[in-house]
Design a protein around this motif. Structure first.
Motif, mmCIF file in Angstrom:
data_model
loop_
_atom_site.group_PDB
_atom_site.id
_atom_site.type_symbol
_atom_site.label_atom_id
_atom_site.label_comp_id
_atom_site.label_asym_id
_atom_site.label_seq_id
_atom_site.Cartn_x
_atom_site.Cartn_y
_atom_site.Cartn_z
ATOM 1 N N UNK A 150 0.608 -1.094 -0.190
ATOM 2 C CA UNK A 150 0.226 0.304 0.054
ATOM 3 C C UNK A 150 0.884 0.776 -0.460
ATOM 4 N N UNK A 151 1.112 1.293 -1.018
ATOM 5 C CA UNK A 151 2.271 2.591 -1.698
ATOM 6 C C UNK A 151 1.897 4.045 -1.076
ATOM 7 N N UNK A 152 -0.467 4.449 -1.265
ATOM 8 C CA UNK A 152 -0.861 6.369 -1.131
ATOM 9 C C UNK A 152 -1.744 6.364 0.046
ATOM 10 N N UNK A 153 -0.878 6.931 0.925
ATOM 11 C CA UNK A 153 -2.560 6.913 2.393
ATOM 12 C C UNK A 153 -2.888 7.995 2.006
ATOM 13 N N UNK A 154 -3.151 8.327 0.860
ATOM 14 C CA UNK A 154 -4.584 9.180 0.510
ATOM 15 C C UNK A 154 -4.586 9.233 -1.195
ATOM 16 N N UNK A 155 -5.198 9.587 -1.556
ATOM 17 C CA UNK A 155 -6.416 9.822 -3.084
ATOM 18 C C UNK A 155 -5.213 10.358 -3.413
ATOM 19 N N UNK A 156 -5.511 10.382 -4.949
ATOM 20 C CA UNK A 156 -4.732 11.247 -6.569
ATOM 21 C C UNK A 156 -5.510 11.662 -6.624
ATOM 22 N N UNK A 157 -5.653 13.161 -6.339
ATOM 23 C CA UNK A 157 -6.434 14.380 -6.575
ATOM 24 C C UNK A 157 -5.775 15.282 -7.948
ATOM 25 N N UNK A 187 -1.339 21.270 -20.549
ATOM 26 C CA UNK A 187 -0.669 19.900 -19.123
ATOM 27 C C UNK A 187 -1.152 20.047 -17.787
ATOM 28 N N UNK A 188 -1.493 19.668 -16.730
ATOM 29 C CA UNK A 188 -2.120 19.316 -16.134
ATOM 30 C C UNK A 188 -1.595 18.428 -14.581
ATOM 31 N N UNK A 189 -1.257 18.589 -13.305
ATOM 32 C CA UNK A 189 -0.637 17.681 -12.383
ATOM 33 C C UNK A 189 -1.496 16.765 -11.996
ATOM 34 N N UNK A 190 -1.628 15.299 -11.408
ATOM 35 C CA UNK A 190 -1.974 14.790 -9.788
ATOM 36 C C UNK A 190 -1.014 15.175 -8.727
ATOM 37 N N UNK A 191 -1.641 15.482 -7.338
ATOM 38 C CA UNK A 191 -1.439 15.116 -6.432
ATOM 39 C C UNK A 191 -1.344 14.412 -5.846
ATOM 40 N N UNK A 192 -0.482 13.614 -4.724
ATOM 41 C CA UNK A 192 -0.695 12.497 -3.530
ATOM 42 C C UNK A 192 0.295 12.470 -2.693
#
Length: 435
Positions: A150-157, A187-192
């Motif tokens: 489980x690499x990520x603790x929050x959603x990809x936004x 272009x636009x980014x996603x963050x987590x």
């Protein structure tokens, strides 16, 4: 100059050793891994691991360029990363917003160790054989650790909502109709945020989905680029320079007949071909600035290359390099790559800075190697995840080319198609949430 020694280790189990090597490499301050996934796209090497630093150099201002040129001219292995805002050193329009993942505009290191993985393990080093063997033995005896599942603790936004994307893309179309530019890569980014980032696990998961020819990672202090890029920016072989811009994307299908239909539809898509041809013309113009007279050639026009997740439309342009053209002459003429900016390039970059929600950072930059003879191969940093290994801040960006015939809703769907593999790696739960 002292030459590197070259040693082979034919008895090592490559598969076991390689995973431990990646773990070891990522403990170093400076590290690079280049994986062509079985020498796709005529890559010279299958896999290269480079780490440690005999010397390293950061270039962040025009005043650093002469020192950087001197550093790069030394005949040794060098591993290079170029951020998008390296353009600020050559062009009047400056990206002033700081990137969320910090990298120098140009980062170069000369590694202590260069491992090549082909049919056997080969090491180039300044060590003698006894010391090299001891290093290999130490790496081979690293204890296996379970990779984080489980690499990520929050959603990809996404940092643009669909509505905001459509509004901005519509405004960009108005600029095209007004004649401000012909094409722009918007272009636009996603963050987590990742808890306990594991770059090896991230890379392995991303590569298993894409198996792209210019994949790998580049680590500089606490910042890392993890890439599954299908695109070559520039390759130098002797005096030949080759560029392979990508413009045009279609999804793959697990059903062979449908997959062929999707491929054929991309090949004949007038809009995608027009986008690609615009960038081919731009690259021809860029290369002409460092080419010998009448040597610029279009070797492939709008050919379809198939990768694990997508079909791509790729063109191949080459030239013969002027003997007096330096590495930085080549970068000044060609960077940033036209496939990630638009046409005309300088005008497109100005509007990119106005319409994109944040700085690109390493996204749409490049990383790769330069061999001791001066040959190099550099990718385009797309389909890539950027990670701060200390804070866990993680981002990736996607984009598409907008031309006069573009439909903003279709462009948005193309962006989501490009984002799919990275979202699935980071947090599969987020896939449906961003549609």
């Amino acid at each position: 100059m002292i030459q590197r020694n070259r040693f082979s280790f034919p008895t090592i189990d490559i598969n076991v050793f390689e995973n431990k090597l990646r773990t070891y490499v990522l403990t170093q301050k400076y590290a690079a891994y280049l994986n062509s996934n079985a020498k796709q796209n005529s890559c010279t090497y299958s896999k290269i691991y480079a780490f440690g630093s005999r010397n390293a150099f950061e270039c962040d201002s025009a005043g650093d360029l002469n020192a950087a040129a001197s550093f790069i001219s030394n005949p040794d292995w060098k591993f290079i990363a170029v951020a998008y805002n390296f353009k600020n050193l050559f062009h009047k329009n400056h990206t002033s917003i700081p990137a969320s993942i910090s990298f120098p505009k140009l980062a170069v290191f000369v590694p202590e160790f260069v491992f090549f993985v082909e049919d056997e393990i080969v090491l180039e080093t300044y060590l003698d054989f006894a010391a090299a063997e001891e290093l290999v033995h130490r790496i081979a005896n690293i204890q296996d650790t379970e990779q984080h599942k489980n690499l990520v603790a929050s959603e990809v936004i996404p940092q643009l909502s669909k509505a905001d994307y459509l509004a901005r893309a519509t405004k960009i179309l108005e600029h095209i109709q007004a004649g401000d530019f012909y094409e722009i890569n918007f272009c636009f980014p996603f963050q987590t945020k990742i808890l306990n980032p594991n770059i090896n696990a991230l890379y392995s998961a991303l590569n298993s989905k894409s198996e792209a020819p210019f994949s790998g990672f580049f680590k500089w202090h606490e910042s890392a680029v993890i890439s599954s890029s299908p695109e070559r920016f520039l390759r130098k072989q002797g005096l030949k320079i080759t560029s392979q811009p990508i413009k045009g994307t279609a999804r793959r299908s697990s059903e062979a007949e449908i997959d062929e239909q999707l491929k054929a539809a991309l090949k004949s898509n007038a809009k995608e071909r027009a986008e690609n041809v615009m960038i081919v013309d731009l690259v021809r113009n860029d290369l002409s600035k460092v080419a010998t007279k009448n040597s610029v050639r279009v070797e492939e026009l709008c050919e379809i290359y198939s990768f694990k997740q997508v079909h791509q439309m790729i063109s191949t342009i080459s030239c013969q390099l002027r003997a007096d053209a330096s590495f930085f002459d080549i970068l000044e003429a060609t960077f940033p790559m036209g496939s990630m900016t638009g046409a005309p390039k300088v005008e497109a970059m100005k509007w990119i800075d106005l319409y994109e929600p944040s700085a690109r950072g390493m996204y749409s930059g490049s990383f790769g190697y330069m061999a001791p003879n001066g040959d190099f191969d550099l990718n385009v940093i797309i389909r890539s995840i950027l990670c701060d290994t200390k804070s866990g801040e993680t981002t990736f960006s996607v984009g598409s080319a907008i031309t006069a015939n573009a439909d903003p809703a279709e462009e948005y769907q193309e962006c989501l198609l490009k984002a799919k593999a990275m979202i699935e790696v980071l947090n599969p739960i987020s896939v449906e949430q961003v549609r």
